[in-house]
Structure formats: C-alpha cells, structure tokens
Design a protein around this motif. Sequence first.
Motif, PDB file in Angstrom:
ATOM      1  N   GLU A 141       0.857  -1.191   0.000  1.00 28.93           N
ATOM      2  CA  GLU A 141       0.000   0.000   0.000  1.00 28.93           C
ATOM      3  C   GLU A 141       0.891   1.238   0.000  1.00 28.93           C
ATOM      4  O   GLU A 141       1.959   1.262   0.620  1.00 28.93           O
ATOM      5  N   TYR A 142       0.431   2.283  -0.692  1.00 34.59           N
ATOM      6  CA  TYR A 142       1.195   3.528  -0.779  1.00 34.59           C
ATOM      7  C   TYR A 142       0.331   4.679  -0.268  1.00 34.59           C
ATOM      8  O   TYR A 142      -0.807   4.859  -0.698  1.00 34.59           O
ATOM      9  N   THR A 143       0.877   5.428   0.679  1.00 34.30           N
ATOM     10  CA  THR A 143       0.183   6.587   1.224  1.00 34.30           C
ATOM     11  C   THR A 143       1.106   7.801   1.164  1.00 34.30           C
ATOM     12  O   THR A 143       2.336   7.666   1.098  1.00 34.30           O
ATOM     13  N   TRP A 144       0.510   8.986   1.204  1.00 30.86           N
ATOM     14  CA  TRP A 144       1.261  10.237   1.112  1.00 30.86           C
ATOM     15  C   TRP A 144       1.206  10.992   2.431  1.00 30.86           C
ATOM     16  O   TRP A 144       0.167  11.015   3.102  1.00 30.86           O
ATOM     17  N   LEU A 145       2.337  11.579   2.794  1.00 33.77           N
ATOM     18  CA  LEU A 145       2.470  12.341   4.031  1.00 33.77           C
ATOM     19  C   LEU A 145       3.219  13.632   3.721  1.00 33.77           C
ATOM     20  O   LEU A 145       3.869  13.756   2.684  1.00 33.77           O
ATOM     21  N   PRO A 164      -1.240  13.572   6.927  1.00 30.83           N
ATOM     22  CA  PRO A 164      -1.739  12.986   5.674  1.00 30.83           C
ATOM     23  C   PRO A 164      -1.744  14.026   4.555  1.00 30.83           C
ATOM     24  O   PRO A 164      -2.083  15.188   4.775  1.00 30.83           O
ATOM     25  N   ASP A 219      -2.939  14.747   0.441  1.00 25.32           N
ATOM     26  CA  ASP A 219      -3.795  14.332  -0.662  1.00 25.32           C
ATOM     27  C   ASP A 219      -3.300  14.998  -1.940  1.00 25.32           C
ATOM     28  O   ASP A 219      -3.471  16.210  -2.115  1.00 25.32           O
ATOM     29  N   ARG A 275       6.337   9.732   0.340  1.00 23.39           N
ATOM     30  CA  ARG A 275       5.524   8.564   0.019  1.00 23.39           C
ATOM     31  C   ARG A 275       5.948   7.419   0.920  1.00 23.39           C
ATOM     32  O   ARG A 275       7.130   7.134   1.051  1.00 23.39           O
ATOM     33  N   GLN A 276       4.966   6.797   1.561  1.00 21.26           N
ATOM     34  CA  GLN A 276       5.229   5.633   2.415  1.00 21.26           C
ATOM     35  C   GLN A 276       4.706   4.380   1.739  1.00 21.26           C
ATOM     36  O   GLN A 276       3.540   4.298   1.357  1.00 21.26           O
ATOM     37  N   GLU A 277       5.603   3.404   1.593  1.00 18.54           N
ATOM     38  CA  GLU A 277       5.224   2.075   1.115  1.00 18.54           C
ATOM     39  C   GLU A 277       5.116   1.157   2.325  1.00 18.54           C
ATOM     40  O   GLU A 277       6.031   1.085   3.147  1.00 18.54           O
ATOM     41  N   ARG A 278       4.013   0.445   2.427  1.00  9.95           N
ATOM     42  CA  ARG A 278       3.799  -0.492   3.539  1.00  9.95           C
ATOM     43  C   ARG A 278       3.384  -1.835   2.962  1.00  9.95           C
ATOM     44  O   ARG A 278       2.446  -1.919   2.173  1.00  9.95           O
ATOM     45  N   LYS A 321       8.145  -1.069   6.107  1.00 11.63           N
ATOM     46  CA  LYS A 321       7.802   0.260   5.607  1.00 11.63           C
ATOM     47  C   LYS A 321       9.027   0.861   4.918  1.00 11.63           C
ATOM     48  O   LYS A 321      10.160   0.672   5.385  1.00 11.63           O
TER      49      LYS A 321
END
Length: 230
Positions: A55-59, A72, A74, A98-101, A110
């Motif tokens: 999963e990839y999220t943005w911070l 967070p 967007d 970008r965080q990869e988990r 991570k």
Amino acid sequence: LGERANTLSVKAGGASQNVSITNHPNGAPIFSGPMQPARRCQATAVDEECNQPAEYTWLYRSTNPLMAELQPYDPANPPTDVAMTVTDQGIETPFIVRQERGYQDRDEYKILMLFQPDQGWEPWAPQPQWNHKLLIPGGADCRANYSTGGAPLNDFLPPTPVTRTTYIEALGLGFGVMSTALGNLGHNCNIALQAESLMMAKERLVEQYGELRYTIGTGCSGGSIVQNWV
C-alpha cells in the motif's frame, strides 16, 4: 511460490560464465530456519505467509510548528502549509513523503522517501532529492510475539521542545527510511530472523528505488544490539 533455481548466463566474445541463483518466496525463510507453526497473520493477509499487496500513502511536513509529526497528504487536494526542506546535497524540495507499507518474511515493512507525486521514479532514474542513503529505526527491548506487528519509525522517547523525531529529520536531509517489524528486538528477539527481514526489505528497496551509498541505524538498547550483531 516455493524456492526456484535459476541459471544466469553471461557471454562475451568466446567466453561464457554461468551462476546459479535461488529465488526464495516472499514469505521466506531464507536462512533463519523453519517459521513458527502457530504464528498468526494480520486480518488482511491473503495467504498463510501473511502476504498482501503493498500500500502507498502520502504524508507531508507542515509549516505549523505545533504539528511535529508528518500529516496525511492528498495529491488531488494539496494542503497549503507544506514545508520546504533542503537535503544534505543542497536540493530544495517540498517536504512530501511517500510511504510504502507491505509484508515480507511474514511481517510488516515500511519504506519512506521524499517523493514528488507529479514526477516518475525508476530505480535507474530516482528523483534527485534522494541522496542514496538509508536510515533504519531499530526499536528497543527484547520480546517475542507470535503474530504480525508494526514496523517502528519513531524514537524510543518522544520529541521535546529542543529535539526532533530522527526519521523525519533524516527524510528532510534526503535519506530514505526503512523499517521492519521483525527488525525490532522488542517484537522479535531473534537475531537470525531480524537479519533475514532486514536483508529482504533492503533488497526490495534497491530493486524499487535504486542503489544505496550506505546505511545507518538508530535504536535504544535492543536497537543497538541489532545494529551491532546484524
């Protein structure tokens, strides 16, 4: 998939050389020995080896000094308080991460990088703000758990008005940050399994993001044991 043997062949002029390469499954083991039969996977696992898609999220880091942790982000609706940072190579860039988990070796990993959402990234052509250095937070303590856990990022002690969170400062300097749950002695007091977990995550980082110049680590007590022994 189980282990698979592959032969890599190289030919130049009239000379040739072959080498055998063993491809190990994402759930391992590679050299740590048999896995615990009673180990429990996370609820979202897709198989008995605790695998699930990454999963990839943005911070981002805020310009508000009262918001010390990453917030967070967007890409479709960017906030107006994104801080800027200057890496140790002198490159100025928005502090967007970008965080990869994902899961390897039956537990969480991570990978975090300064990453501009509107730009591409290939391992042979990474974004220029990455300095090809890596920080691994190591956690603390010495315990044994029989289910998946969380890959640690924060320091053992919380930040104070005169100190800052190490992994966020490292990101701002251009470092990549990588962490594995099994690399945390407080979650998994097993040096062979820790070494295997860190090796696997490091291989993924190099394959996905690019070559490393060097790696450093942090940690309290158990974290220093991992750094010295592994």
